[in-house]
Motif scaffolding. Sequence first.
Motif, PDB file in Angstrom:
ATOM      1  N   ILE A  38      -5.339   5.035  -1.083  1.00  0.00           N
ATOM      2  CA  ILE A  38      -4.220   4.509  -0.630  1.00  0.00           C
ATOM      3  C   ILE A  38      -3.569   4.011  -1.911  1.00  0.00           C
ATOM      4  CG2 ILE A  38      -3.086   2.755   0.736  1.00  0.00           C
ATOM      5  CD1 ILE A  38      -5.404   2.760   2.714  1.00  0.00           C
ATOM      6  N   THR A  39      -2.401   4.406  -2.293  1.00  0.00           N
ATOM      7  CA  THR A  39      -1.555   3.967  -3.214  1.00  0.00           C
ATOM      8  C   THR A  39      -0.545   3.113  -2.760  1.00  0.00           C
ATOM      9  OG1 THR A  39      -2.101   6.236  -4.412  1.00  0.00           O
ATOM     10  CG2 THR A  39      -0.337   4.715  -5.232  1.00  0.00           C
ATOM     11  N   ILE A  40      -0.681   1.869  -3.629  1.00  0.00           N
ATOM     12  CA  ILE A  40       0.345   0.564  -3.013  1.00  0.00           C
ATOM     13  C   ILE A  40       1.155   0.171  -4.041  1.00  0.00           C
ATOM     14  CG2 ILE A  40       0.245  -1.425  -1.855  1.00  0.00           C
ATOM     15  CD1 ILE A  40      -2.686  -1.138  -1.495  1.00  0.00           C
ATOM     16  N   THR A  41       2.572   0.346  -3.673  1.00  0.00           N
ATOM     17  CA  THR A  41       3.786  -0.061  -4.459  1.00  0.00           C
ATOM     18  C   THR A  41       4.804  -0.877  -3.711  1.00  0.00           C
ATOM     19  OG1 THR A  41       5.140   1.682  -4.327  1.00  0.00           O
ATOM     20  CG2 THR A  41       3.529   2.094  -6.116  1.00  0.00           C
ATOM     21  N   ARG A  42       5.427  -1.537  -4.460  1.00  0.00           N
ATOM     22  CA  ARG A  42       6.449  -2.234  -3.576  1.00  0.00           C
ATOM     23  C   ARG A  42       7.574  -1.458  -2.852  1.00  0.00           C
ATOM     24  NH1 ARG A  42       6.630  -6.515  -8.811  1.00  0.00           N
ATOM     25  NH2 ARG A  42       4.406  -7.078  -8.670  1.00  0.00           N
ATOM     26  N   ASP A  43       7.423  -0.182  -3.128  1.00  0.00           N
ATOM     27  CA  ASP A  43       8.224   0.603  -2.199  1.00  0.00           C
ATOM     28  C   ASP A  43       7.592   1.188  -1.011  1.00  0.00           C
ATOM     29  OD1 ASP A  43      10.192   0.671  -3.834  1.00  0.00           O
ATOM     30  OD2 ASP A  43       9.232   2.368  -5.364  1.00  0.00           O
ATOM     31  N   GLY A  44       5.877   0.802  -0.820  1.00  0.00           N
ATOM     32  CA  GLY A  44       5.270   1.103   0.262  1.00  0.00           C
ATOM     33  C   GLY A  44       3.809   1.733  -0.036  1.00  0.00           C
ATOM     34  N   GLU A  45       3.551   2.463   0.883  1.00  0.00           N
ATOM     35  CA  GLU A  45       2.082   2.907   0.887  1.00  0.00           C
ATOM     36  C   GLU A  45       1.916   4.337   0.967  1.00  0.00           C
ATOM     37  OE1 GLU A  45      -0.676   0.823   3.308  1.00  0.00           O
ATOM     38  OE2 GLU A  45      -0.039  -1.240   2.315  1.00  0.00           O
ATOM     39  N   VAL A  46       1.298   5.104   0.412  1.00  0.00           N
ATOM     40  CA  VAL A  46       1.086   6.664   0.546  1.00  0.00           C
ATOM     41  C   VAL A  46      -0.593   6.798   0.649  1.00  0.00           C
ATOM     42  CG1 VAL A  46       1.280   8.844  -0.446  1.00  0.00           C
ATOM     43  CG2 VAL A  46       3.025   7.179  -0.777  1.00  0.00           C
ATOM     44  N   HIS A  47      -1.025   7.383   1.633  1.00  0.00           N
ATOM     45  CA  HIS A  47      -2.566   7.774   1.652  1.00  0.00           C
ATOM     46  C   HIS A  47      -2.588   9.329   1.483  1.00  0.00           C
ATOM     47  CE1 HIS A  47      -6.205   7.875   4.553  1.00  0.00           C
ATOM     48  NE2 HIS A  47      -6.440   8.061   3.292  1.00  0.00           N
ATOM     49  N   THR A  48      -3.454   9.468   0.610  1.00  0.00           N
ATOM     50  CA  THR A  48      -3.791  10.964   0.093  1.00  0.00           C
ATOM     51  C   THR A  48      -5.112  11.202   0.238  1.00  0.00           C
ATOM     52  OG1 THR A  48      -4.080  10.237  -2.362  1.00  0.00           O
ATOM     53  CG2 THR A  48      -1.904  10.769  -1.566  1.00  0.00           C
ATOM     54  N   GLY A  49      -5.184  12.613   0.468  1.00  0.00           N
ATOM     55  CA  GLY A  49      -6.769  13.148   0.967  1.00  0.00           C
ATOM     56  C   GLY A  49      -7.283  13.304  -0.525  1.00  0.00           C
TER      57      GLY A  49
END
Length: 323
Positions: free
Chosen positions: A241-252
């Motif tokens: 899970i990559t977390i930035t101030r723009d939101g979160e992205v879950h990658t496999g």
Amino acid sequence: MDILKRDATGFLIMGRAGMDLYADPPGAQIETATAFTAALGGSSANIAAGLCRQGLRAALVTCVSDDAIGQFCRTQLAAYGIEDQFVRSVGGDARNSLAVVETRVQDTQSVIYRNGAADFEMTEEDVCALPYSAFQAMVTTGTVLAAEPSRSAAITAFGKAKAAGVPIVFDIDYRPYTWTSAEEAEQVYSHAATFCDIIVGNDEEFGFMAGAYDRGLSKARALAVDTAKIVVYKMGEKGAITITRDGEVHTGIFKTQALKPTGAGDAFMAGFLGGLASGLPVSGAVERGSAAAAIVVSRVGCAPAMPTADELAQFLSTNALQT
């Protein structure tokens, strides 16, 4: 999000270089092995090797022992193209770290020798005059914080890098055996994190920083709000899970035929930073880091297994992330 310093080149990497001894042939257990293959080791040196293999500039800041093992490390650094002008040799009882490891997936054993480690002899004098502004970012692993005088030197370096406008990348890399207590480590890591622009760790490491495994993701999210611009929360086979101030992205992850579990974290960091340096968006850099990790666990060694830029491009063109 462009977080690296663009009027500079390469990465200033702080932390240990050591020797890895791999039981040979692959699959052999340490206790029955009669031959071992030597390679450059140490998380920071591995990251530097991974960056250089991609054609990028990397300089290491550390101490090595003033003996044949320390010279082995220097020779290996040169072979990978890692700049070593900020590496200092120390005498006395200090010795380079040594890892004896296996190349097998099931019940992999790794025996680490870190008593009197030479890299812990790094002092504030070693970091005060570094040319921070000549680099795109400063990278460090958490092991530099485990003992003095290396701990104080690292914190001093963080302050000087910030003053020079150089972003700080922090690989948590928590190794309990190098600390006097988990409580001390938690306090020191939390303080160090306040300086950092990018923080990368696995779920167990963030859980440790939070005081409980089930609060690790909350800790990562809090760091992204209060401290870092990018936090990468790795979850092994569940991806990241990559977390930035723009939101979160879950990658496999990428499926691969693994020979061993070791080296994935260092490879991820090298691939991730290489992606950022090439101008990829954060999500693309994470994907590139995941590809590097998948390649390294399928090969013998860590530093020797790091992929080139062409190998990464080929892998990414023929493989897709598995969700």
